[in-house]
Enzyme design. Structure first.
Site, PDB file in Angstrom:
ATOM      1  N   THR A   4       4.275  35.774   4.659  1.00  0.00           N
ATOM      2  CA  THR A   4       4.472  35.654   3.209  1.00  0.00           C
ATOM      3  C   THR A   4       5.928  35.353   2.868  1.00  0.00           C
ATOM      4  OG1 THR A   4       2.667  37.210   2.831  1.00  0.00           O
ATOM      5  CG2 THR A   4       4.232  36.906   1.015  1.00  0.00           C
ATOM      6  N   GLY A  59       5.960  26.240  -0.141  1.00  0.00           N
ATOM      7  CA  GLY A  59       5.378  25.370  -1.175  1.00  0.00           C
ATOM      8  C   GLY A  59       5.000  26.103  -2.441  1.00  0.00           C
ATOM      9  N   GLY A  60       4.140  27.137  -2.342  1.00  0.00           N
ATOM     10  CA  GLY A  60       3.779  27.895  -3.529  1.00  0.00           C
ATOM     11  C   GLY A  60       2.340  28.356  -3.552  1.00  0.00           C
ATOM     12  N   ASP A 116      -3.253  40.447  15.467  1.00  0.00           N
ATOM     13  CA  ASP A 116      -3.624  41.828  15.829  1.00  0.00           C
ATOM     14  C   ASP A 116      -4.871  42.315  15.096  1.00  0.00           C
ATOM     15  OD1 ASP A 116      -1.225  41.570  17.104  1.00  0.00           O
ATOM     16  OD2 ASP A 116      -0.224  43.253  16.132  1.00  0.00           O
ATOM     17  N   HIS A 152       0.263  22.362  10.790  1.00  0.00           N
ATOM     18  CA  HIS A 152       1.024  21.778   9.676  1.00  0.00           C
ATOM     19  C   HIS A 152       1.673  20.502  10.196  1.00  0.00           C
ATOM     20  CE1 HIS A 152       3.747  21.239   6.346  1.00  0.00           C
ATOM     21  NE2 HIS A 152       3.202  22.271   5.728  1.00  0.00           N
ATOM     22  N   ARG A 159      -4.278  18.010   5.294  1.00  0.00           N
ATOM     23  CA  ARG A 159      -3.431  18.280   6.454  1.00  0.00           C
ATOM     24  C   ARG A 159      -4.013  17.891   7.808  1.00  0.00           C
ATOM     25  NH1 ARG A 159      -0.886  24.058   5.085  1.00  0.00           N
ATOM     26  NH2 ARG A 159       0.255  23.096   3.397  1.00  0.00           N
ATOM     27  N   HIS A 192      -0.131  26.460  12.271  1.00  0.00           N
ATOM     28  CA  HIS A 192       0.359  26.965  10.991  1.00  0.00           C
ATOM     29  C   HIS A 192      -0.535  28.041  10.383  1.00  0.00           C
ATOM     30  CE1 HIS A 192       2.508  26.856   7.211  1.00  0.00           C
ATOM     31  NE2 HIS A 192       1.418  26.508   6.546  1.00  0.00           N
ATOM     32  N   GLU A 219      -4.678  36.305   5.538  1.00  0.00           N
ATOM     33  CA  GLU A 219      -4.969  35.345   6.611  1.00  0.00           C
ATOM     34  C   GLU A 219      -5.863  35.918   7.715  1.00  0.00           C
ATOM     35  OE1 GLU A 219      -1.502  33.054   7.606  1.00  0.00           O
ATOM     36  OE2 GLU A 219      -2.496  32.127   9.340  1.00  0.00           O
TER      37      GLU A 219
END
Ligand code: FAD
Ligand code: SIN
Length: 538
Positions: A42, A47-48, A219, A240, A286, A347, A371
């Site tokens: 984080t 980018g946003g 993990d 990426h 991507r 990425h 994630e």
């Protein structure tokens, strides 16, 4: 030592901290995090956050772009609820003190919206090119002053406390917290809780080249797998397209927002090659851009391609991308005057622990957000800047659901035996860890990377099976350390990626196998789900 709280949060990125702040309204919260609190993917997000803010944008358009990128595997109900909840979550961050970039429009100030690959509109809310830092700092500041939240830094979770394994078969799918190693004392503590949130982030460190920070060792996914949770879609690893290519830059990301502002990818001879690969050229999703770069590099034998920003005014580039501009200068590259050398790198982990819309996994009282989770939002390929959005939305929903579970659980937390070190001794051969770690990361890059084949995947499977046994023996023989815990998890995640990739005999989204170059909807329009049997008490 035993530590009890209503909620246990594992991880202190956007998912963990935003969940903790909400959960603290319903009880006590312990956050364990394996390094300093800010150390997370984080913090490095550039980018946003994608969200429908502009009057010219619509929820339908954001939903459509997400579904297109996801190549048939998104869960449409999840896409719709995440997209529609976005603006509310953005406004909460603003109230928390996040200073997103804004601009003047007529007499009013409004959020400055960026554009990234796969988005048909400008909808990326950002804080210059340091969005993650701005968000993480605001969340940390709020967590640190909350009397209901206690943060345990330098605590690495080892395994989840499965009822079936530590208490007995009466509640076979339930989780009561986790064992965690206090890295400063070497002691293993038992963190007991009525609801546990896994927010341990992704697994980019499984690959030799990655944009991810060192904490990204998968993990949570490995722990949940060992505890019997469903894990899905691990073959979909996002590469990426543009990380800085420089011998001293440790995979520094060059944000997709640069292409959103008119950046052009070129070969050494200036050829703007993306036009040949997709109608959206440099703003294609991507997977397409990363594969196009891989194709061009293999064809030319060059080490990198170039991202050309020189058509934009120097002042604009310095203001819009201060972090990237300064970082490039440190490596002797002035992006206002010359193209930036770039290569793809691992990425984002699109798969993870299967959850529903409220973040609940297939195990009772175990929630997953961010994630580490596979909610169905991303399908076979995540749309840029949808990750921070998903983390916020699912963490908020999970906090409400877990709040109800905590109320209903009252004092029912059983006692769990303290960590049993057995006959483990301190290792005098730490080199085994570094050797195995390097080996896994290298063969994952070479055999399970952007372009795969059956032969490469078979090779990778043979190697991971050998290493897994060696790592397992080592794990039980020697005293537990941070590196050993991470190595064991990396090997589990590598195994999950390889197994899932072997099962998908088609090409879809981020998974491209030259032996099956086409999509096969008749057989593979479905998730790849892996699970172990529930553990049982010895
Ligand atoms: P993280 O933020 O990675 O946090 C994981 C936390 O878990 C960390 O605190 C870590 O220390 C802790 N942890 C891990 N294992 C353990 C353990 N065993 N015990 C205790 N603690 C543990 N996405 C976007 O949407 N927009 C962007 O602009 C964007 N830019 C990015 C740029 C970069 C360079 C990178 C790497 C990613 C970017 N992403 C972006 C992706 C996005 O940043 C991540 O997907 C997101 O931040 C994940 O949040 P998280 O809370 O799930 O995990
Ligand atoms: C970037 O800034 O290019 C990263 C955005 C993302 O990963 O969503």
């Amino acid at each position: 030592m035993e530590k009890r709280s209503d909620f246990l949060v594992i991880g202190s990125g956007i998912a963990g901290l935003s969940f903790a702040l909400k959960a603290a309204q319903n009880g006590t919260v312990s956050i364990i995090t394996k390094r300093a609190i800010r150390e997370s993917a984080t913090f490095y997000a550039q980018g946003g956050i994608a969200s429908v803010i502009s009057k010219e944008d619509t929820f339908d358009s954001h939903i459509k772009d997400t579904l297109y990128a996801g190549a048939g595997l998104c869960r449409e109900d999840i896409v719709a609820l995440v997209v529609k909840d976005g603006p509310a979550r953005i406004h909460e961050l603003i109230e928390l003190g996040v200073k997103f970039s804004s601009r003047v429009n007529g007499h009013e100030r409004e959020l400055d919206l960026g554009r990234e690959g796969g988005h048909s509109k400008r909808r990326i809310v950002h804080a210059e090119d340091l969005t993650g830092k701005a968000v993480e700092e605001a969340l940390v500041a709020s967590v640190e002053t909350n009397p209901n939240i206690k943060v345990f830094e330098n605590h690495i979770a080892i395994d989840l406390l499965s009822h079936a394994k530590f208490v007995g078969p009466t509640d076979e799918e339930g989780i009561w917290g986790a064992y965690a190693l206090d890295k400063t004392t070497g002691e293993v503590n038992t963190f007991l809780a009525k609801a546990t949130l896994l927010a341990t982030g992704g697994a980019g460190k499984v690959y030799l080249y990655t944009s991810n920070p060192d904490i990204a060792t998968g993990d949570g996914i490995a722990m949940a797998y060992r505890a019997g949770a469903d894990i899905a879609n691990m073959e979909f690893i996002q590469f990426h397209p543009t990380c800085l290519y420089h011998s001293k830059a440790k995979s520094f990301l060059i944000s997709e927002a640069l292409r959103g502002e008119g950046g052009v990818l070129r070969l050494k001879d200036n050829d703007p090659f993306m036009k040949r690969h997709h109608p959206m050229a440099d703003l294609a999703p991507r997977d397409i851009v990363a594969r196009a770069i891989d194709f061009e590099l293999k064809k030319s034998g060059d080490d990198c391609v170039y991202l050309d920003m020189t058509s934009k005014p120097a002042g604009f580039l310095r203001d819009r991308f201060p972090n990237i501009h300064t970082k490039c200068l440190e490596f002797g590259i002035d992006m206002t005057k010359e193209p930036i050398p770039v290569v793809p790198a691992a990425h984002y982990t699109c798969g993870g622990v299967v959850t529903g819309a409220d973040g609940l996994s297939t195990l009772k009282r175990l929630y997953v957000a961010g994630e580490s989770a596979c909610t169905g939002l991303h399908g076979a390929n995540r749309l840029a800047s949808n990750s921070l959005l998903e983390s916020l939305v699912i963490a908020e929903r999970a906090s409400r659901h877990a709040g109800e579970v905590v109320k209903a659980t009252k004092d029912a937390v059983p006692s769990i035996p303290a960590w049993e070190p057995g006959g483990a001794v301190v290792s005098d051969e730490a080199v085994v860890i570094t050797q195995n770690w390097d080996e896994i990361r290298r063969f994952m890059w070479n055999y399970v990377g952007i372009v795969r084949s059956d032969k490469r995947l078979e090779r990778a499977e043979r190697r991971i099976n050998l290493l897994k046994d060696e790592i397992n023996d080592y794990y039980w023989d020697f005293k537990i350390t941070n590196n050993l815990i991470e190595l064991r998890n990396i090997s589990t995640v590598a195994e999950l990626i390889i197994k899932s990739a072997r099962l998908r005999k088609e090409s879809r989204g981020l998974h491209y196998n030259i032996d099956y170059p086409e999509k096969d909807d008749a057989n593979f329009l479905k998730d790849t789900v892996l699970r172990l049997p529930h553990p049982t008490k010895a």
